[in-house]
Design a protein around this motif. Sequence first.
Motif, short mmCIF file in Angstrom:
data_model
loop_
_atom_site.label_atom_id
_atom_site.label_comp_id
_atom_site.label_asym_id
_atom_site.label_seq_id
_atom_site.Cartn_x
_atom_site.Cartn_y
_atom_site.Cartn_z
N PRO A 57 0.75 -1.17 0.15
CA PRO A 57 0.06 0.00 -0.09
C PRO A 57 0.78 1.21 -0.05
O PRO A 57 2.00 1.21 0.37
CB PRO A 57 -0.76 -0.16 1.33
N CYS A 59 -6.22 5.96 6.44
CA CYS A 59 -6.15 5.19 5.12
C CYS A 59 -7.63 5.36 4.48
O CYS A 59 -8.00 5.22 3.35
CB CYS A 59 -6.23 3.63 5.51
N TYR A 79 -5.66 9.81 -0.09
CA TYR A 79 -4.95 8.72 0.05
C TYR A 79 -5.19 7.74 -0.78
O TYR A 79 -6.17 7.33 -1.15
CB TYR A 79 -5.13 7.93 1.38
N TYR A 131 -4.73 4.66 -2.27
CA TYR A 131 -4.55 3.23 -2.20
C TYR A 131 -5.74 3.09 -2.81
O TYR A 131 -7.02 3.42 -2.94
CB TYR A 131 -4.98 2.88 -0.83
#
Length: 240
Positions: free
Chosen positions: A59, A74, A79, A81
């Motif tokens: 990640p 997160c 972010y 991801y």
Amino acid sequence: MIARTPPPIAAAMMREVYRRYFAARPDLFGVLLPDLLPHEVCGAAPPGRVKVLFLAESPPWVAGRHEVAVAADCRRPDYPYFWNDRYEAGALRGPLAGGLAENLFYLLGLDGESRRENLALFIEDGFFLVDTVKCIFRKNRKGVIPVDLVRLSAREILEAEIAALAPEYVVALGGTALSGLRMIEPYATALAGAGTIIEVSREGLLEKPRLLCLPYPGWRNRQHQDLIESGFSTLRDLVA
């Protein structure tokens, strides 16, 4: 919203694996975050039938200019991801010009109007993505993930994860994913004597096991764009 159902491998087990490793590696203090599993925070859950399992590296370690440190990071909208459905990258300015998620969606022909819509289409089509190393590893502090950490993740987590998901095809995206697969069966046998991710990619799909190895679909590999696009064309034909 991504369905929040139990993952095939328990997060508590993953944390224990990484905690044991971390306890023996004081040099990775501030680099490895063994308790932070972004896929758990973002609720990534596989479809009932996994046609294609994509295997990435690890990640991201930053949200904007902020180092990811706690679970709430997160779910920040900055972010990037893969499974963070709150993140919006904006318009894609080329086939490999976005982040991993945007490039994958483009290469797979998914055309949702948002990250959330594309993730829903991704799951609906039987795709799923996991990382070779599941917890945060801050590559801005240490540029290369240690080989023993990749080995640990592959043998103690990834092998069981692939078995539980039972994908029809596995697609390794980049060198770390390939390294992880070299450490578990049946991929270790199939890849015996194989070269780099570029060399393996040029050989095409391995039938037993059903494995496709491709360069990481990002801007740094734009010189391999034709190879990447050819691989995804093959993949789309296989699952059509």
